[in-house]
Design an enzyme around this catalytic site. Structure first.
Site, short mmCIF file in Angstrom:
data_model
loop_
_atom_site.label_atom_id
_atom_site.label_comp_id
_atom_site.label_asym_id
_atom_site.label_seq_id
_atom_site.Cartn_x
_atom_site.Cartn_y
_atom_site.Cartn_z
N HIS A 5 -1.14 47.58 16.71
CA HIS A 5 -0.82 47.97 15.33
C HIS A 5 0.02 46.88 14.68
CE1 HIS A 5 2.16 49.69 18.10
NE2 HIS A 5 3.06 49.47 17.16
N LEU A 6 -0.33 46.60 13.45
CA LEU A 6 0.41 45.64 12.63
C LEU A 6 1.37 46.42 11.74
CD1 LEU A 6 0.57 42.63 11.53
CD2 LEU A 6 -0.97 43.44 9.73
N GLN A 51 7.33 47.35 21.73
CA GLN A 51 6.12 48.14 21.50
C GLN A 51 6.26 49.50 22.18
OE1 GLN A 51 2.47 46.49 23.11
NE2 GLN A 51 1.19 47.95 21.97
N ASP A 90 4.27 54.58 8.21
CA ASP A 90 5.03 54.82 9.43
C ASP A 90 5.87 56.08 9.25
OD1 ASP A 90 6.02 52.75 11.95
OD2 ASP A 90 7.25 54.52 11.51
P1 AMP Z 1 5.99 50.00 17.93
O1 AMP Z 1 7.39 50.38 18.29
O2 AMP Z 1 5.81 48.60 17.48
O3 AMP Z 1 5.02 50.41 19.03
O4 AMP Z 1 5.65 50.86 16.66
C1 AMP Z 1 5.18 52.17 16.72
C2 AMP Z 1 5.43 52.77 15.38
O5 AMP Z 1 4.65 53.95 15.27
C3 AMP Z 1 6.89 53.18 15.14
O6 AMP Z 1 7.39 52.47 14.00
C4 AMP Z 1 6.80 54.68 14.89
O7 AMP Z 1 7.69 55.13 13.91
C5 AMP Z 1 5.35 54.86 14.47
N1 AMP Z 1 4.78 56.17 14.73
C6 AMP Z 1 4.83 56.88 15.89
N2 AMP Z 1 4.19 58.05 15.74
C7 AMP Z 1 3.71 58.07 14.46
C8 AMP Z 1 2.98 59.03 13.71
N3 AMP Z 1 2.56 60.19 14.22
N4 AMP Z 1 2.67 58.71 12.42
C9 AMP Z 1 3.09 57.55 11.87
N5 AMP Z 1 3.78 56.61 12.54
C10 AMP Z 1 4.10 56.87 13.82
#
Ligand code: AMP
Length: 113
Positions: A99-100, A93, A30
């Site tokens: 995504h897990l 989300q 992440d």
């Molecule tokens: P959610 O809030 O459950 O949708 O989680 C999305 C996650 O994606 C968050 O923890 C972000 O930090 C992560 N995220 C967003 N963009 C990226 C990226 N380019 N590379 C890695 N993680 C990312």
């Protein structure tokens, strides 16, 4: 999906720190970690969220077992870790591609905010 950030990560169009990949899943760190170890496991196939996986139980099970396996490989098995699937706005989300989250490396508070 062209405008999906996780589809673009899976396709290698956006850089990521890979943890694991196979024909169905891609796992990566992440970008904004909430714990010393925080990685995401995504399906290669674009699926909007866990609520869209009814009838895809085998794929959903594989998503979870991939997270469990990688957590063990990264040394989290003994101390424990947390698996999170955020669904929709109230669930927190922010990326509409299932995504897990796998979080570990410190004691995590409960309940979540
Ligand atoms: P959610 O809030 O459950 O949708 O989680 C999305 C996650 O994606 C968050 O923890 C972000 O930090 C992560 N995220 C967003 N963009 C990226 C990226 N380019 N590379 C890695 N993680 C990312």
């Amino acid at each position: 999906m062209r405008d999906c950030i996780f589809c673009r990560i899976v396709a290698g169009e956006i850089p990521s720190t890979k943890v694991y990949e196979d024909e169905r899943y891609y796992a990566f760190r992440d970008i904004n970690p909430k714990a010393p170890v925080h990685f995401l496991v995504v399906t290669r196939e674009h699926i909007g969220g866990v609520a869209d996986m009814e009838g895809r139980e085998e794929l959903l099970g594989g998503l979870v077992t991939t997270g469990i396996r990688m957590a063990a490989e990264l040394g989290l098995a003994d101390a424990g870790y947390r698996l999170v699937l955020n669904q929709g706005a109230d669930g927190g989300q922010s990326v509409p591609h299932v995504h897990l989250h796998v979080l570990g490396g410190r004691a995590l508070a409960w309940p979540p905010g």
